[in-house]
Design a protein around this motif. Structure first.
Motif, PDB file in Angstrom:
ATOM      1  N   HIS A   8       0.852  -1.190   0.000  1.00 22.82           N
ATOM      2  CA  HIS A   8       0.000   0.000   0.000  1.00 22.82           C
ATOM      3  C   HIS A   8       0.885   1.236   0.000  1.00 22.82           C
ATOM      4  O   HIS A   8       1.858   1.316   0.753  1.00 22.82           O
ATOM      5  CB  HIS A   8      -0.905   0.015   1.243  1.00 22.82           C
ATOM      6  N   CYS A   9       0.544   2.199  -0.840  1.00 17.50           N
ATOM      7  CA  CYS A   9       1.313   3.443  -0.881  1.00 17.50           C
ATOM      8  C   CYS A   9       1.104   4.212   0.420  1.00 17.50           C
ATOM      9  O   CYS A   9      -0.024   4.374   0.887  1.00 17.50           O
ATOM     10  CB  CYS A   9       0.877   4.296  -2.074  1.00 17.50           C
ATOM     11  N   ASN A  10       2.207   4.678   1.008  1.00 12.43           N
ATOM     12  CA  ASN A  10       2.149   5.373   2.290  1.00 12.43           C
ATOM     13  C   ASN A  10       2.139   6.886   2.162  1.00 12.43           C
ATOM     14  O   ASN A  10       2.268   7.593   3.165  1.00 12.43           O
ATOM     15  CB  ASN A  10       3.330   4.951   3.175  1.00 12.43           C
ATOM     16  N   SER A  11       1.985   7.417   0.942  1.00 18.17           N
ATOM     17  CA  SER A  11       1.976   8.864   0.767  1.00 18.17           C
ATOM     18  C   SER A  11       0.744   9.482   1.416  1.00 18.17           C
ATOM     19  O   SER A  11      -0.360   8.939   1.325  1.00 18.17           O
ATOM     20  CB  SER A  11       1.988   9.240  -0.718  1.00 18.17           C
ATOM     21  N   THR A  12       0.934  10.606   2.065  1.00 21.95           N
ATOM     22  CA  THR A  12      -0.186  11.360   2.635  1.00 21.95           C
ATOM     23  C   THR A  12      -0.070  12.809   2.193  1.00 21.95           C
ATOM     24  O   THR A  12       1.033  13.353   2.082  1.00 21.95           O
ATOM     25  CB  THR A  12      -0.185  11.291   4.171  1.00 21.95           C
ATOM     26  N   ARG A  13      -1.241  13.401   1.920  1.00 20.14           N
ATOM     27  CA  ARG A  13      -1.290  14.809   1.543  1.00 20.14           C
ATOM     28  C   ARG A  13      -2.398  15.443   2.370  1.00 20.14           C
ATOM     29  O   ARG A  13      -3.578  15.225   2.102  1.00 20.14           O
ATOM     30  CB  ARG A  13      -1.580  14.961   0.052  1.00 20.14           C
ATOM     31  N   GLY A  14      -1.999  16.194   3.384  1.00 12.96           N
ATOM     32  CA  GLY A  14      -3.011  16.760   4.271  1.00 12.96           C
ATOM     33  C   GLY A  14      -3.685  15.645   5.057  1.00 12.96           C
ATOM     34  O   GLY A  14      -3.045  14.866   5.756  1.00 12.96           O
ATOM     35  N   PHE A  15      -5.011  15.555   4.896  1.00 14.78           N
ATOM     36  CA  PHE A  15      -5.769  14.527   5.601  1.00 14.78           C
ATOM     37  C   PHE A  15      -6.081  13.327   4.719  1.00 14.78           C
ATOM     38  O   PHE A  15      -6.791  12.418   5.119  1.00 14.78           O
ATOM     39  CB  PHE A  15      -7.084  15.115   6.139  1.00 14.78           C
ATOM     40  N   SER A  16      -5.569  13.309   3.480  1.00  9.03           N
ATOM     41  CA  SER A  16      -5.864  12.205   2.569  1.00  9.03           C
ATOM     42  C   SER A  16      -4.617  11.357   2.338  1.00  9.03           C
ATOM     43  O   SER A  16      -3.493  11.834   2.458  1.00  9.03           O
ATOM     44  CB  SER A  16      -6.390  12.733   1.232  1.00  9.03           C
ATOM     45  N   THR A  17      -4.849  10.092   2.037  1.00 13.83           N
ATOM     46  CA  THR A  17      -3.759   9.170   1.744  1.00 13.83           C
ATOM     47  C   THR A  17      -3.929   8.637   0.330  1.00 13.83           C
ATOM     48  O   THR A  17      -5.036   8.576  -0.191  1.00 13.83           O
ATOM     49  CB  THR A  17      -3.751   7.990   2.733  1.00 13.83           C
ATOM     50  N   CYS A  18      -2.812   8.240  -0.284  1.00 16.51           N
ATOM     51  CA  CYS A  18      -2.869   7.665  -1.622  1.00 16.51           C
ATOM     52  C   CYS A  18      -3.531   6.294  -1.542  1.00 16.51           C
ATOM     53  O   CYS A  18      -3.242   5.504  -0.637  1.00 16.51           O
ATOM     54  CB  CYS A  18      -1.457   7.538  -2.194  1.00 16.51           C
ATOM     55  N   ALA A  19      -4.418   6.010  -2.492  1.00 16.64           N
ATOM     56  CA  ALA A  19      -5.155   4.748  -2.483  1.00 16.64           C
ATOM     57  C   ALA A  19      -4.474   3.649  -3.294  1.00 16.64           C
ATOM     58  O   ALA A  19      -4.992   2.535  -3.387  1.00 16.64           O
ATOM     59  CB  ALA A  19      -6.567   4.972  -3.028  1.00 16.64           C
ATOM     60  N   ALA A  20      -3.304   3.922  -3.854  1.00 16.68           N
ATOM     61  CA  ALA A  20      -2.651   2.948  -4.730  1.00 16.68           C
ATOM     62  C   ALA A  20      -2.222   1.703  -3.955  1.00 16.68           C
ATOM     63  O   ALA A  20      -1.710   1.792  -2.834  1.00 16.68           O
ATOM     64  CB  ALA A  20      -1.442   3.574  -5.404  1.00 16.68           C
ATOM     65  N   THR A  21      -2.448   0.549  -4.555  1.00 16.11           N
ATOM     66  CA  THR A  21      -1.985  -0.715  -3.994  1.00 16.11           C
ATOM     67  C   THR A  21      -1.347  -1.538  -5.096  1.00 16.11           C
ATOM     68  O   THR A  21      -1.629  -1.342  -6.278  1.00 16.11           O
ATOM     69  CB  THR A  21      -3.143  -1.537  -3.377  1.00 16.11           C
ATOM     70  N   LEU A  22      -0.509  -2.458  -4.698  1.00 20.96           N
ATOM     71  CA  LEU A  22       0.109  -3.371  -5.651  1.00 20.96           C
ATOM     72  C   LEU A  22      -0.102  -4.788  -5.116  1.00 20.96           C
ATOM     73  O   LEU A  22       0.414  -5.137  -4.067  1.00 20.96           O
ATOM     74  CB  LEU A  22       1.598  -3.082  -5.803  1.00 20.96           C
ATOM     75  N   ILE A  23      -0.896  -5.580  -5.840  1.00 19.63           N
ATOM     76  CA  ILE A  23      -1.176  -6.954  -5.435  1.00 19.63           C
ATOM     77  C   ILE A  23      -0.235  -7.868  -6.199  1.00 19.63           C
ATOM     78  O   ILE A  23      -0.230  -7.868  -7.432  1.00 19.63           O
ATOM     79  CB  ILE A  23      -2.633  -7.336  -5.742  1.00 19.63           C
ATOM     80  N   THR A  24       0.570  -8.627  -5.489  1.00 19.06           N
ATOM     81  CA  THR A  24       1.545  -9.499  -6.139  1.00 19.06           C
ATOM     82  C   THR A  24       1.354 -10.937  -5.674  1.00 19.06           C
ATOM     83  O   THR A  24       0.658 -11.203  -4.700  1.00 19.06           O
ATOM     84  CB  THR A  24       2.990  -9.063  -5.802  1.00 19.06           C
ATOM     85  N   ASP A  25       2.012 -11.850  -6.369  1.00 16.45           N
ATOM     86  CA  ASP A  25       1.980 -13.251  -5.946  1.00 16.45           C
ATOM     87  C   ASP A  25       3.222 -13.602  -5.142  1.00 16.45           C
ATOM     88  O   ASP A  25       3.566 -14.777  -4.986  1.00 16.45           O
ATOM     89  CB  ASP A  25       1.829 -14.175  -7.149  1.00 16.45           C
ATOM     90  N   ALA A  26       3.879 -12.589  -4.600  1.00 21.30           N
ATOM     91  CA  ALA A  26       5.084 -12.804  -3.801  1.00 21.30           C
ATOM     92  C   ALA A  26       4.746 -13.505  -2.485  1.00 21.30           C
ATOM     93  O   ALA A  26       3.665 -13.333  -1.927  1.00 21.30           O
ATOM     94  CB  ALA A  26       5.761 -11.465  -3.515  1.00 21.30           C
ATOM     95  N   LEU A  27       5.714 -14.269  -1.998  1.00 21.61           N
ATOM     96  CA  LEU A  27       5.529 -14.966  -0.726  1.00 21.61           C
ATOM     97  C   LEU A  27       5.965 -14.114   0.454  1.00 21.61           C
ATOM     98  O   LEU A  27       5.521 -14.342   1.583  1.00 21.61           O
ATOM     99  CB  LEU A  27       6.319 -16.288  -0.727  1.00 21.61           C
ATOM    100  N   THR A  28       6.814 -13.135   0.206  1.00 31.13           N
ATOM    101  CA  THR A  28       7.317 -12.272   1.280  1.00 31.13           C
ATOM    102  C   THR A  28       7.224 -10.813   0.859  1.00 31.13           C
ATOM    103  O   THR A  28       7.120 -10.496  -0.330  1.00 31.13           O
ATOM    104  CB  THR A  28       8.779 -12.601   1.614  1.00 31.13           C
ATOM    105  N   ALA A  29       7.328  -9.931   1.849  1.00 29.34           N
ATOM    106  CA  ALA A  29       7.311  -8.499   1.558  1.00 29.34           C
ATOM    107  C   ALA A  29       8.536  -8.101   0.738  1.00 29.34           C
ATOM    108  O   ALA A  29       8.458  -7.225  -0.129  1.00 29.34           O
ATOM    109  CB  ALA A  29       7.262  -7.702   2.859  1.00 29.34           C
ATOM    110  N   GLU A  30       9.665  -8.750   0.996  1.00 32.71           N
ATOM    111  CA  GLU A  30      10.886  -8.448   0.235  1.00 32.71           C
ATOM    112  C   GLU A  30      10.702  -8.772  -1.244  1.00 32.71           C
ATOM    113  O   GLU A  30      11.075  -7.975  -2.122  1.00 32.71           O
ATOM    114  CB  GLU A  30      12.065  -9.238   0.801  1.00 32.71           C
TER     115      GLU A  30
END
Length: 201
Positions: A8-30
């Motif tokens: 999940h994108c952690n960008s914040t602008r004021g009181f709003s956050t970026c809604a972008a997500t990336l769904i992968t088939d990875a087994l780990t966060a790395e």
């Protein structure tokens, strides 16, 4: 069984956050972050930033590797799900009572028979309606709400939805099953809802 890792994108602008997500088939966060890096994402100081928020020249996209319809087959491509959902919905639309459906909370079904005195959804002229669905006792709030909802989703609405599914299919198919934007992802979610076995939550 399917496995996925979502960033999940952690960008914040004021009181709003970026809604972008990336769904992968990875087994780990790395592993997920290695995939993300190839698509313009950055990982800085323990936080993830999408391509757009990173100022990357790489066109952002969402990788859909998880099939929400059939957990036994996590690799069904999004474009194929869109195509299947369109066919399923179109078959229902073509078989349904034709014409615009309507609901009038001031009327109840007055013809003799099983549904006499019930809230109903109708097709055809007001003076000679055809009962499409009876939802329950007249003036009962849930019966009225259900009838109003069914009337909103008549075959003409269904036909328009098949057009949306087809447009999304064309776009996603050109990208070999990858979903590139939030609008296409919303239509994929719609397709998955159509294909979801009835009775499941």
């Amino acid at each position: 069984m399917s496995t996925s890792t979502t960033l999940h994108c952690n960008s914040t602008r004021g009181f709003s956050t970026c809604a972008a997500t990336l769904i992968t088939d990875a087994l780990t966060a790395e592993e997920a972050r290695q995939i993300a890096a190839a698509h313009g994402w950055r990982h800085v100081a323990g936080r993830d930033y999408c391509a757009a928020c990173s100022g990357s020249s790489i066109k952002p996209r969402v990788i859909v590797a998880v099939n929400g319809v059939d957990q036994e087959d996590a690799r069904v491509r999004a474009d194929l799900r869109l195509q299947t959902a369109r066919g399923v919905l179109l078959s229902h639309v073509n078989a349904a009572t034709a014409g615009g459906w309507w609901y009038d909370p001031e009327k109840m079904w007055n013809d003799p028979g099983l549904h006499f005195g019930e809230e109903f959804v109708a097709a055809g002229p007001v003076g000679r309606p055809v009962c499409v669905a009876a939802t329950g006792p007249a003036n009962e709030p849930q019966s009225m709400a259900d009838a109003a909802y069914i009337a909103c989703l008549d075959p003409e609405v269904g036909r328009a939805i098949t057009g949306v599914l087809n447009e999304a299919f064309e776009a996603v198919h050109q990208e070999h099953g990858l979903v590139e934007d939030s609008l296409s992802q919303a239509v994929v979610d719609l397709a998955d809802a159509i294909l979801r076995p009835r009775g499941e939550r």
